[in-house]
Scaffold this motif. Sequence first.
Motif, PDB file in Angstrom:
ATOM      1  N   THR B  47      -3.444  51.316   6.268  1.00 54.39           N
ATOM      2  CA  THR B  47      -3.255  52.761   6.144  1.00 54.39           C
ATOM      3  C   THR B  47      -3.397  53.203   4.694  1.00 54.39           C
ATOM      4  O   THR B  47      -4.046  54.218   4.400  1.00 54.39           O
ATOM      5  CB  THR B  47      -1.873  53.160   6.709  1.00 54.39           C
ATOM      6  OG1 THR B  47      -1.857  52.859   8.089  1.00 54.39           O
ATOM      7  CG2 THR B  47      -1.592  54.632   6.497  1.00 54.39           C
ATOM      8  N   GLN B  87      -3.210  57.657  11.166  1.00 53.61           N
ATOM      9  CA  GLN B  87      -2.592  56.803  12.180  1.00 53.61           C
ATOM     10  C   GLN B  87      -1.658  57.617  13.068  1.00 53.61           C
ATOM     11  O   GLN B  87      -1.677  57.505  14.281  1.00 53.61           O
ATOM     12  CB  GLN B  87      -1.812  55.685  11.476  1.00 53.61           C
ATOM     13  CG  GLN B  87      -1.152  54.720  12.431  1.00 53.61           C
ATOM     14  CD  GLN B  87      -0.638  53.483  11.715  1.00 53.61           C
ATOM     15  OE1 GLN B  87      -0.760  53.345  10.504  1.00 53.61           O
ATOM     16  NE2 GLN B  87      -0.064  52.581  12.459  1.00 53.61           N
ATOM     17  N   ASP B 163      -7.760  55.632  11.461  1.00 53.32           N
ATOM     18  CA  ASP B 163      -6.672  54.684  11.235  1.00 53.32           C
ATOM     19  C   ASP B 163      -6.011  54.340  12.565  1.00 53.32           C
ATOM     20  O   ASP B 163      -5.325  55.168  13.158  1.00 53.32           O
ATOM     21  CB  ASP B 163      -5.654  55.293  10.256  1.00 53.32           C
ATOM     22  CG  ASP B 163      -4.717  54.243   9.680  1.00 53.32           C
ATOM     23  OD1 ASP B 163      -4.849  53.058  10.059  1.00 53.32           O
ATOM     24  OD2 ASP B 163      -3.870  54.604   8.842  1.00 53.32           O
ATOM     25  N   GLU B 164      -6.231  53.127  13.026  1.00 57.42           N
ATOM     26  CA  GLU B 164      -5.734  52.642  14.323  1.00 57.42           C
ATOM     27  C   GLU B 164      -5.961  53.673  15.427  1.00 57.42           C
ATOM     28  O   GLU B 164      -5.016  54.125  16.077  1.00 57.42           O
ATOM     29  CB  GLU B 164      -4.253  52.255  14.221  1.00 57.42           C
ATOM     30  CG  GLU B 164      -4.027  51.203  13.157  1.00 57.42           C
ATOM     31  CD  GLU B 164      -2.789  50.354  13.399  1.00 57.42           C
ATOM     32  OE1 GLU B 164      -2.351  50.259  14.563  1.00 57.42           O
ATOM     33  OE2 GLU B 164      -2.283  49.770  12.426  1.00 57.42           O
TER      34      GLU B 164
HETATM   35 MG   LIG Z   1      -0.996  51.639   9.292  1.00 56.38          MG
END
Ligand SMILES: [Mg+2]
Lengths: 377, 312
Positions: B47, B87, B163-164
């Motif tokens: 992140t 995220q 992010d993810e």
């Molecule tokens: Mg993260």
Amino acid sequence: MNWRRMLALARKESIQIRRDWRSLAVVLLMPVMLMTLMGYGIALDQTDVPLCVYDREGSQLSQDLLKSFVSNRYFSLKLDARDYRQLVTAVDGGVCTVGVVVPLYFSKLLNAGRPATVQAVIDATDNNTANLIIGYTQAVVARFSAAVQLDYQQRRGPALGAPSLGLQARTWFNEDLESRNFIVPGVVALVMAVIGTFLTSLTIAREWERGTMEQLVSTPVTAAEVIAGKLIPYFVIGMTDAATCAAISGWWFEVPFRGSVMTLFVSSAVFLIGVLLLGFLISALSRTQLAASQFALLTTFLPAFLLSGFAFPIDQMPIAVRAVTRIFPARYYVTILKAVFLKGTGIEPLFAPMLAMALFAAAVGVGAVRGFKKTLD
Amino acid sequence: MPDESWAVVVEGLVKDFPPVRAVDHLSFRVSAGEIFGLVGPDGAGKTTTMRVLAGVMAPDEGSAVVCGCDVVRDPEAVKQHISYMPQRFGLYEDLTVSENIRFYADLFGISRRQREQAAARLLAACGMSEFSGRLAGKLSGGMKQKLGLVCALIHTPRLLLLDEPTNGVDPLSRREFWAMLYELAAQGVTIVNSTAYLDEAERCHRVALMHRGRLLFCDQPQRLKQRLPGAVIAVVSPIAARLREELAHADGVHSVLLIGDALHLFVDDAARRIPQISRALDAKGLFYDEVVRITPTIEDLFVNAVTAQEPH
Ligand SMILES: [Mg+2]
Ligand SMILES: Nc1ncnc2c1ncn2[C@@H]1O[C@H](COP(=O)(O)OP(=O)(O)O)[C@@H](O)[C@H]1O
């Protein structure tokens, strides 16, 4: 400044405000709540205070004085005492809250151009009420004294010393004896400062807390666009609140409105923009809503309450504190409100306080734009 | 001058959150049109790296050039060219799907006509056409992520930072999501996405394995497997969990990983160790189905790399 981006922010913020109708209702009802709470807590006048008189002289002049006590709505005569004892008993027993004693030789002293003293016995169980009553009593006596002096001078010419009445005239209240006229404009400024700052102090911190700011700052939007865009809907709400405050002042508290609506509108707008921007500055500097709200309270309510001349007269403050009051716009707003409401002053004589408020808004605005960082730490 | 063929050039990146060093001298490059995966467990620094690339976090050291813009010196310049999906869901839950789309379209100066066309196409592509009036907060996890992607793609970014993105997304939505990513990459959009799941990583063109802020490997998923020193052998057994104790300290075994009913052993030399291990298990009367050499998965690779870093 890109207008489309700014308007996008304004639009988005308005939708969010509308969806959160509970908060919106609170924000719109807040001036009603605060105004009545503070207006009544502080500015409620006493009317028909039960009065007892004891006229030891019984002359025309002494009767005139007592008449001027009962000829207004503040006092209502409950007892014309036969002796001093009866008067004291009435006040002690709570039958009357105030007793007025006119001394022997009252008219003789005055006619001879000598000072005379009127005695007032006041039930001071409730300190605030007692203070109010002292004020009323003083005002009545002062007015009477002024009339006597005028009369004396007309008869004898101004060269000779004029007589005066005891209860030294120091008017705490305005000419009409209406304490609320004097205090309500201060309450309006206080309420507007608190609401204005609160409205915006949470908006940026909220976005950091909810995680929406992280995505927002990854776009080309600038700090000025974010702040200006968010300002627009809150300005509309704030002006609605200002109108509510003005309406409550006029209709509910019956403060006379002698000025122009335009002057009131312009000055309120300038003041509101200043406090809204102060909220943004606070919001930009704090990343949580809790910190922001506490900071907002600290920076608006306290100075507005303590330093704007609302609770304590500015000219009785130490010089250092007086200098600080110059920074806070609430002070100027109170000045303007009093002038607009009570004196009916137009916009031009109010240029200086208006400019001071505008400068505050500009400074805080620059601070907010600079303080708004497009980065996480 | 930055080389135009690289969408991202990161060199010696460091970010400290004292006492933690979130990113530790990270260097990698992403070429244009590539799907690049930042892979690592929680706390690896993915992140933080993404945030630096998106220009929303200043690093302590090092440089990052994204789409030709130096994000360390001038983080604002890059923002016109990228889309960043944090995220944590970054859209407004109290706005509807189409209001969120409009907001992001306006921020990037997209005309109304362009927006309507793009929104219709994108929403259809992820099967969300009938949800345009729904509040974003009322969407399922998978739909939220897809809406995030729609908003990210409403302008045409040169680089997409995700992010993810498939965290908490059901397998079906995940497949749709990846289909969209491949299509974008085919159109020349560079994609950097992060994941903690190694099966996701295998879908990327190239991956960077991160652990504790450091880069372990950076290569194509297949190449990384070939690069593993030694080999991986699998011991398939219904009592695999019990065998773990037995085999962890056997000669020539670097590390052990339990996957389902198989035990993956990292060994120096498969040909030598397979008979040795079979004999050892037979001698102790421990039951197993087979002991075979296998092609390592990224997961194997990762565990081995991490174990190699922290011998104990
Ligand atoms: Mg993260
Ligand atoms: N804003 C922050 N403040 C303090 N520590 C942070 C912050 N962001 C990340 N960290 C720490 O840095 C490390 C890397 O975090 P992160 O980049 O979020 O990793 P990942 O995304 O791979 O899970 C973690 O140890 C995390 O606790």
